[in-house]
Design an enzyme around this catalytic site. Structure first.
Site, PDB file in Angstrom:
ATOM      1  N   LYS A 103     -46.917 -13.402  23.824  1.00 15.17           N
ATOM      2  CA  LYS A 103     -45.791 -12.773  23.098  1.00 15.17           C
ATOM      3  C   LYS A 103     -45.694 -13.378  21.695  1.00 15.17           C
ATOM      4  CE  LYS A 103     -41.463 -14.462  23.813  1.00 15.17           C
ATOM      5  NZ  LYS A 103     -40.739 -14.877  22.598  1.00 15.17           N
ATOM      6  N   ASN A 104     -45.800 -14.720  21.605  1.00 17.04           N
ATOM      7  CA  ASN A 104     -45.556 -15.384  20.321  1.00 17.04           C
ATOM      8  C   ASN A 104     -46.727 -15.304  19.361  1.00 17.04           C
ATOM      9  OD1 ASN A 104     -43.046 -15.846  21.286  1.00 17.04           O
ATOM     10  ND2 ASN A 104     -43.259 -18.058  21.521  1.00 17.04           N
ATOM     11  N   CYS A 133     -28.912 -17.805  18.518  1.00 21.87           N
ATOM     12  CA  CYS A 133     -29.051 -17.475  19.938  1.00 21.87           C
ATOM     13  C   CYS A 133     -28.539 -18.691  20.693  1.00 21.87           C
ATOM     14  CB  CYS A 133     -30.499 -17.161  20.265  1.00 21.87           C
ATOM     15  SG  CYS A 133     -31.526 -18.612  20.222  1.00 21.87           S
ATOM     16  N   ARG A 169     -30.552 -21.240  14.650  1.00 19.49           N
ATOM     17  CA  ARG A 169     -31.781 -20.541  14.236  1.00 19.49           C
ATOM     18  C   ARG A 169     -31.688 -20.017  12.796  1.00 19.49           C
ATOM     19  NH1 ARG A 169     -34.390 -19.107  19.124  1.00 19.49           N
ATOM     20  NH2 ARG A 169     -36.299 -19.072  17.923  1.00 19.49           N
ATOM     21  N   ASP A 174     -40.923 -25.096  24.428  1.00 17.68           N
ATOM     22  CA  ASP A 174     -40.865 -23.936  25.329  1.00 17.68           C
ATOM     23  C   ASP A 174     -41.265 -24.272  26.759  1.00 17.68           C
ATOM     24  OD1 ASP A 174     -41.896 -21.431  22.868  1.00 17.68           O
ATOM     25  OD2 ASP A 174     -40.038 -22.542  23.194  1.00 17.68           O
ATOM     26  N   ARG A 221     -37.844 -10.576  28.690  1.00 17.91           N
ATOM     27  CA  ARG A 221     -38.190 -10.599  27.262  1.00 17.91           C
ATOM     28  C   ARG A 221     -39.579 -11.190  27.059  1.00 17.91           C
ATOM     29  NH1 ARG A 221     -34.269 -13.454  23.277  1.00 17.91           N
ATOM     30  NH2 ARG A 221     -36.110 -12.994  22.064  1.00 17.91           N
TER      31      ARG A 221
END
Ligand code: EPZ
Length: 420
Positions: free
Chosen positions: A22-23, A118, A123, A308, A400
């Site tokens: 995803k990243n 978030c 952020r 993460d 997500r």
């Protein structure tokens, strides 16, 4: 809202194949705004954030053609170019800010929503804005939007990031790709996903070179050529499945990821007692009978231990045979999973940004609440080793960033059901 019903304890066994990252996919998709000709991106993960980014590109005038399994897209530029990145899309996925760099570089104008914070932190995007300003972007912030313009092409320059930032590095590399002249970026983030982005841009003719450990040199080109590029495997999904094996005395073969990119995590797992063998694109991991505690883990920028994976490793340390600690040094509020783990029986003390785990805790199933993407998957791991049933609410956080995680977990022996 969907929830997961998990009946533990389970042992994971068998083979799992890792989806696209995803990243890595998010900045690569954002950078397709630089192209005039069609570009094909393969191995996309089917996760909500990718859908959001594709919708954002469509709202900016790109046409998207999906392959049958929706893991490959062909992206075309249309005449209806738009420069407005709306809050409604950017607020659900902070990586939306990554369209600012390509829009200002290609079209010299953009109205992009500030992403907003978030749960894990405020952020801010100050490093993005200061770097783009040095490249020639003029902007003012009005009603939560960044109104940006540039007088013609951006101009290459020297930029040293005051703090290492993944997104600011990505936005700057993308913007410098079509700037006039040479840009030298110092103190860059060097996550593998950023290298995937620069490999993608180079495959389309961009002139990008890593000339130092954290120094990237970009010489602007007039345009990019059509290209087809397959996104790398997901590093955090890989780490998550490795922890699942280590936690459950499991025996897992993890495919489609280059183990060289997670040496730090694999070394930590070996210190906890896991047995690990690696080949080119495969990791075989066996969980230990007794998980050894690791007295202090710090999250830091790549190539150090990633934030993460902090929540996932916390679950592992709750089951280790002694006390351990994890210090979160990247985000200001990334311990939301702790309150939920305590509901299962975890003994964790938090002082500032350091969590100390008493090991040897028995977990008993309970009802849990997800809070952010990585915390949610840590709750899944904890439920897997809990005695009895757990219900995990608000798993849209999970959707997500993890592709059909319940199907992958079921295949390796986890008793999990999605309740809609
Ligand atoms: C990327 O976020 C990842 N997201 C995050 O993954 C990851 O946790 C993070 O990098 C760190 O590795 C994507 O790649 C889409 P940063 P990003 O800029 O770019 C502060 C996930 O779960 N900062 O390296 O936002 C920031 O607040 C997500 O997939 C500023 O102060 O991370 C943070 O404290 C969560 N000003 C620190 O720097 C800025 O302009 C690192 O942020 C930018 C960042």
């Amino acid at each position: 809202m969907d929830k997961f019903l998990i009946t533990g304890p389970c042992k994971v066994k068998g083979q799992v194949s890792i989806s696209g990252s995803k990243n890595a996919a998010l900045p690569i998709l954002a950078s397709t705004l630089l192209f005039d000709k069609p570009v094909v991106i393969e191995n996309l993960p089917r996760v909500r954030d990718i859908d959001t980014m594709l919708n954002l590109l469509k709202s900016l005038g790109s046409k998207i053609k999906f392959s049958k399994n929706k893991k490959t897209v062909k992206i075309y530029k249309t005449k209806k170019q738009n420069y407005f990145a709306s809050y409604s899309l950017v607020k659900t996925m902070r990586a939306g800010i990554l369209v600012l760099g390509p829009l200002i570089s290609k079209y010299h104008k953009s109205i992009t929503s500030l992403p907003g914070g978030c749960l894990i932190g405020a952020r801010p995007v100050n490093y993005h804005l200061s770097a783009l300003k040095k490249l020639g972007m003029k902007y003012e912030i009005k009603k939560g939007y960044i109104h940006a313009t540039s007088k013609g092409k951006l101009k290459g320059t020297k930029i040293k990031f005051s703090k290492i930032s993944v997104g600011a590095t990505e936005n700057s590399i993308i913007a410098a790709t079509l700037a006039q002249g040479k840009t030298t970026l110092k103190n860059c983030a060097i996550e593998p996903e950023i290298k995937d982005l620069t490999n993608f841009l180079k495959s389309a003719g961009a002139n990008i070179k890593w000339i130092g450990k954290r120094t990237c040199q970009i010489i602007g080109v007039n345009s990019l050529n059509p290209t087809t590029y397959s996104v790398m495997g997901d590093r955090i999904e890989t780490g998550t499945f490795c922890v699942a094996a280590a936690l459950t005395k499991g025996d897992l073969t993890i495919k489609n990821f280059n183990p060289k990119l997670i040496q730090t995590e694999l070394n930590l797992l070996k210190r906890s007692g896991a047995k690990i063998k690696t080949n080119k694109n495969e990791i075989k991991i066996k969980g230990p009978q007794k998980i050894k505690s690791i007295n202090s883990i710090f999250t830091k920028e790549y190539p150090n231990f990633p934030t993460d994976l902090q929540a996932q490793f916390m679950v592992l340390m709750c089951k280790a045979n002694g006390r351990s600690s994890i210090t979160e040094s990247i985000f200001e509020n990334r311990f939301m999973h702790v309150a939920e783990l305590r509901r299962l029986g975890a003994k964790i003390v938090i002082k500032d940004n350091k969590a100390t785990m008493e090991g040897n805790t028995e977990f008993t199933g309970a009802e849990l609440m997800s809070s952010d993407l990585r915390a949610s998957v840590a709750l899944v791991l904890a439920a897997i080793i809990s005695k009895g049933q757990s219900v995990i609410n608000r798993i849209y956080h999970l959707d997500r960033g993890y592709e059909k995680i319940e199907n992958k977990l079921k295949k390796i022996g986890v008793r999990i059901k999605r309740l809609s």
